[in-house]
Design a protein around this motif. Structure first.
Motif, PDB file in Angstrom:
ATOM      1  N   SER A   1       0.854  -1.188   0.000  1.00 40.16           N
ATOM      2  CA  SER A   1       0.000   0.000   0.000  1.00 40.16           C
ATOM      3  C   SER A   1       0.896   1.247   0.000  1.00 40.16           C
ATOM      4  O   SER A   1       2.110   1.162   0.209  1.00 40.16           O
ATOM      5  CB  SER A   1      -0.898   0.005   1.233  1.00 40.16           C
ATOM      6  OG  SER A   1      -0.119   0.215   2.408  1.00 40.16           O
ATOM      7  N   GLY A   2       0.273   2.416  -0.208  1.00 32.99           N
ATOM      8  CA  GLY A   2       1.052   3.652  -0.193  1.00 32.99           C
ATOM      9  C   GLY A   2       1.750   3.879   1.133  1.00 32.99           C
ATOM     10  O   GLY A   2       2.922   4.271   1.184  1.00 32.99           O
ATOM     11  N   GLY A   3       1.039   3.609   2.238  1.00 33.71           N
ATOM     12  CA  GLY A   3       1.646   3.771   3.554  1.00 33.71           C
ATOM     13  C   GLY A   3       2.773   2.790   3.799  1.00 33.71           C
ATOM     14  O   GLY A   3       3.808   3.140   4.375  1.00 33.71           O
ATOM     15  N   GLU A   4       2.577   1.536   3.373  1.00 27.85           N
ATOM     16  CA  GLU A   4       3.634   0.536   3.536  1.00 27.85           C
ATOM     17  C   GLU A   4       4.870   0.904   2.725  1.00 27.85           C
ATOM     18  O   GLU A   4       6.009   0.754   3.203  1.00 27.85           O
ATOM     19  CB  GLU A   4       3.110  -0.830   3.105  1.00 27.85           C
ATOM     20  CG  GLU A   4       2.122  -1.458   4.070  1.00 27.85           C
ATOM     21  CD  GLU A   4       1.523  -2.749   3.538  1.00 27.85           C
ATOM     22  OE1 GLU A   4       1.126  -3.596   4.354  1.00 27.85           O
ATOM     23  OE2 GLU A   4       1.453  -2.912   2.295  1.00 27.85           O
ATOM     24  N   ALA A   5       4.664   1.374   1.508  1.00 24.05           N
ATOM     25  CA  ALA A   5       5.799   1.755   0.666  1.00 24.05           C
ATOM     26  C   ALA A   5       6.578   2.911   1.290  1.00 24.05           C
ATOM     27  O   ALA A   5       7.819   2.938   1.251  1.00 24.05           O
ATOM     28  CB  ALA A   5       5.311   2.133  -0.734  1.00 24.05           C
ATOM     29  N   GLN A   6       5.865   3.862   1.880  1.00 24.50           N
ATOM     30  CA  GLN A   6       6.563   4.989   2.499  1.00 24.50           C
ATOM     31  C   GLN A   6       7.288   4.563   3.773  1.00 24.50           C
ATOM     32  O   GLN A   6       8.387   5.040   4.066  1.00 24.50           O
ATOM     33  CB  GLN A   6       5.573   6.118   2.795  1.00 24.50           C
ATOM     34  CG  GLN A   6       6.224   7.490   2.902  1.00 24.50           C
ATOM     35  CD  GLN A   6       7.076   7.844   1.701  1.00 24.50           C
ATOM     36  OE1 GLN A   6       8.298   7.691   1.719  1.00 24.50           O
ATOM     37  NE2 GLN A   6       6.442   8.285   0.631  1.00 24.50           N
ATOM     38  N   ARG A   7       6.703   3.620   4.510  1.00 18.60           N
ATOM     39  CA  ARG A   7       7.406   3.077   5.676  1.00 18.60           C
ATOM     40  C   ARG A   7       8.662   2.327   5.232  1.00 18.60           C
ATOM     41  O   ARG A   7       9.712   2.401   5.889  1.00 18.60           O
ATOM     42  CB  ARG A   7       6.486   2.142   6.457  1.00 18.60           C
ATOM     43  CG  ARG A   7       5.495   2.869   7.343  1.00 18.60           C
ATOM     44  CD  ARG A   7       4.751   1.919   8.234  1.00 18.60           C
ATOM     45  NE  ARG A   7       3.616   1.311   7.560  1.00 18.60           N
ATOM     46  CZ  ARG A   7       3.136   0.109   7.841  1.00 18.60           C
ATOM     47  NH1 ARG A   7       3.715  -0.649   8.753  1.00 18.60           N
ATOM     48  NH2 ARG A   7       2.089  -0.377   7.192  1.00 18.60           N
ATOM     49  N   ALA A   8       8.568   1.623   4.121  1.00 14.90           N
ATOM     50  CA  ALA A   8       9.745   0.931   3.585  1.00 14.90           C
ATOM     51  C   ALA A   8      10.827   1.926   3.206  1.00 14.90           C
ATOM     52  O   ALA A   8      12.025   1.684   3.429  1.00 14.90           O
ATOM     53  CB  ALA A   8       9.344   0.091   2.375  1.00 14.90           C
ATOM     54  N   SER A   9      10.435   3.055   2.635  1.00 13.16           N
ATOM     55  CA  SER A   9      11.400   4.095   2.279  1.00 13.16           C
ATOM     56  C   SER A   9      12.115   4.621   3.524  1.00 13.16           C
ATOM     57  O   SER A   9      13.332   4.856   3.512  1.00 13.16           O
ATOM     58  CB  SER A   9      10.678   5.234   1.558  1.00 13.16           C
ATOM     59  OG  SER A   9      11.570   6.282   1.230  1.00 13.16           O
ATOM     60  N   LEU A  10      11.370   4.770   4.618  1.00 10.77           N
ATOM     61  CA  LEU A  10      11.985   5.211   5.871  1.00 10.77           C
ATOM     62  C   LEU A  10      12.952   4.155   6.406  1.00 10.77           C
ATOM     63  O   LEU A  10      14.036   4.489   6.902  1.00 10.77           O
ATOM     64  CB  LEU A  10      10.901   5.504   6.906  1.00 10.77           C
ATOM     65  CG  LEU A  10      10.050   6.744   6.653  1.00 10.77           C
ATOM     66  CD1 LEU A  10       8.861   6.770   7.611  1.00 10.77           C
ATOM     67  CD2 LEU A  10      10.879   8.005   6.796  1.00 10.77           C
ATOM     68  N   ALA A  11      12.561   2.876   6.311  1.00  7.90           N
ATOM     69  CA  ALA A  11      13.447   1.803   6.768  1.00  7.90           C
ATOM     70  C   ALA A  11      14.740   1.799   5.963  1.00  7.90           C
ATOM     71  O   ALA A  11      15.833   1.606   6.509  1.00  7.90           O
ATOM     72  CB  ALA A  11      12.739   0.453   6.645  1.00  7.90           C
ATOM     73  N   ARG A  12      14.634   2.006   4.648  1.00  5.62           N
ATOM     74  CA  ARG A  12      15.828   2.039   3.793  1.00  5.62           C
ATOM     75  C   ARG A  12      16.742   3.189   4.187  1.00  5.62           C
ATOM     76  O   ARG A  12      17.972   3.063   4.124  1.00  5.62           O
ATOM     77  CB  ARG A  12      15.402   2.159   2.337  1.00  5.62           C
ATOM     78  CG  ARG A  12      16.554   2.045   1.348  1.00  5.62           C
ATOM     79  CD  ARG A  12      16.051   2.042  -0.080  1.00  5.62           C
ATOM     80  NE  ARG A  12      15.217   3.197  -0.357  1.00  5.62           N
ATOM     81  CZ  ARG A  12      14.463   3.343  -1.442  1.00  5.62           C
ATOM     82  NH1 ARG A  12      14.422   2.382  -2.356  1.00  5.62           N
ATOM     83  NH2 ARG A  12      13.734   4.408  -1.625  1.00  5.62           N
ATOM     84  N   ALA A  13      16.150   4.319   4.601  1.00  4.91           N
ATOM     85  CA  ALA A  13      16.968   5.439   5.064  1.00  4.91           C
ATOM     86  C   ALA A  13      17.608   5.132   6.415  1.00  4.91           C
ATOM     87  O   ALA A  13      18.798   5.405   6.636  1.00  4.91           O
ATOM     88  CB  ALA A  13      16.117   6.707   5.145  1.00  4.91           C
ATOM     89  N   LEU A  14      16.845   4.531   7.319  1.00  5.30           N
ATOM     90  CA  LEU A  14      17.336   4.284   8.672  1.00  5.30           C
ATOM     91  C   LEU A  14      18.460   3.257   8.721  1.00  5.30           C
ATOM     92  O   LEU A  14      19.345   3.339   9.573  1.00  5.30           O
ATOM     93  CB  LEU A  14      16.183   3.820   9.556  1.00  5.30           C
ATOM     94  CG  LEU A  14      15.173   4.883   9.955  1.00  5.30           C
ATOM     95  CD1 LEU A  14      13.996   4.244  10.651  1.00  5.30           C
ATOM     96  CD2 LEU A  14      15.819   5.921  10.851  1.00  5.30           C
ATOM     97  N   VAL A  15      18.413   2.273   7.818  1.00  5.32           N
ATOM     98  CA  VAL A  15      19.429   1.221   7.856  1.00  5.32           C
ATOM     99  C   VAL A  15      20.819   1.804   7.579  1.00  5.32           C
ATOM    100  O   VAL A  15      21.842   1.197   7.923  1.00  5.32           O
ATOM    101  CB  VAL A  15      19.075   0.102   6.850  1.00  5.32           C
ATOM    102  CG1 VAL A  15      19.467   0.478   5.433  1.00  5.32           C
ATOM    103  CG2 VAL A  15      19.720  -1.222   7.264  1.00  5.32           C
TER     104      VAL A  15
END
Length: 231
Positions: free
Chosen positions: A116-130
Motif C-alpha cells: 500500500s502507499g503507507g507501507e511503501a513509504q514506511r519501507a522508504s523510511l526503513a531504507r533510510a534508517l538502515v
C-alpha cells in the motif's frame, strides 16, 4: 553542527533559485522547510544530498546522509528486504531490524508493487534508517498519503527520530505538518531563508494549541496566504 551552508547558489538559466543562501542545521534537531511552489525547497534538499553538481558555495555536511523522497522509489524487481539493503553491505539482520521498526517484518518477502502507499513509504523510511544517517532528508514524503495514513506516518517518523536522533530536514508544503512535527520551521523565499522560527510546544501537539494557531498565522502570512486560505 550537522550541516552548514554558506553562500550557496543555484540558477536554472536566468532563474535564480538559491541566492547566496546561508543555513545551519543543528545536530539532532527536527527542521521543516516551507516555501511557495518553485521556491527551491527540493533544490536545496538535493544540494544537501550531493545530488546537484551545479550548486555553488560552501556546503559542510556529514558523510552520513539519507534521503526519503515523495515517491518511495523502491526497485520493483527486488523483494522488500533486498530493497532495504540496496547499494549497501548491510547484513540482513540489520535490514530486518529496520523493517521491524516500521512494522513491516511480515512484508519482508513482498514485492514492492503489492505494498500500500503507507507501507511503501514506511519501507522508504526503513531504507533510510538502515544507513544510520546523521542527517535525514525528507522530501515531501507524506504528500501522496491519505489523511489517516499520514497521521500514522507522522507519529512513526517522530518515534524513529526520537530513537535515532539524526538531524532532520523535512521539505513540505503543509504548514500544519511543519508545526506538528518540527522543532524549527524555515521559510525559503527569493532564494534565501526569510524566516527561522523555533517551536517549543510539547509533543504530542494539537492544531488547536493557541501558540500553534499564532505561529500558523505568522507562517501563512510569510507564504502570502491569509488564515482563511486567500492569497
Amino acid at each position: 553542527m550537522a550541516t552548514r551552508l554558506s553562500g550557496v547558489a543555484r540558477a536554472f538559466g536566468d532563474r535564480v533559485v538559491l541566492d547566496s543562501l546561508d543555513l545551519e542545521l543543528r545536530d539532532g534537531e527536527f527542521t521543516a522547510l516551507l516555501g511557495r511552489s518553485g521556491s527551491g525547497k527540493s533544490t536545496l534538499l538535493r544540494a544537501l544530498a550531493g545530488l546537484d553538481d551545479e550548486v555553488t558555495g560552501k556546503i559542510d555536511v556529514t558523510d552520513s546522509v539519507a534521503v526519503a523522497f515523495q515517491e518511495p522509489r523502491l526497485v520493483p524487481w527486488k523483494r522488500l528486504l533486498a530493497n532495504i539493503t540496496l547499494g549497501l553491505d548491510a547484513p540482513a539482520d540489520k535490514a530486518k531490524a529496520a523493517l521491524a521498526e516500521v512494522a513491516l517484518t511480515e512484508r519482508s518477502d513482498a514485492w514492492p508493487l503489492t505494498l500500500s502507499g503507507g507501507e511503501a513509504q514506511r519501507a522508504s523510511l526503513a531504507r533510510a534508517l538502515v544507513r544510520e544517517p546523521e542527517l535525514l532528508l525528507l522530501d515531501e514524503p507524506f504528500s501522496a498519503l491519505d489523511a489517516l495514513t499520514r497521521i500514522t506516518i507522522h507519529q512513526l517518523v517522530l518515534e524513529l527520530w526520537a530513537r535515532h536522533r539524526p538531524a532532520v530536514l523535512l521539505v513540505t508544503h503543509d504548514v500544519d505538518e511543519a508545526l506538528l512535527l518540527a522543532d524549527r520551521v524555515l521559510v525559503l523565499d527569493e532564494g534565501r531563508i526569510a524566516h527561522d522560527i523555533s517551536i517549543t510546544a510539547d509533543r504530542p501537539r494539537h492544531r488547536e494549541d493557541p501558540d500553534l494557531v499564532t505561529l500558523r498565522t505568522i507562517l501563512l502570512a510569510a507564504l502570502g496566504v491569509s488564515p482563511e486560505g486567500r492569497s
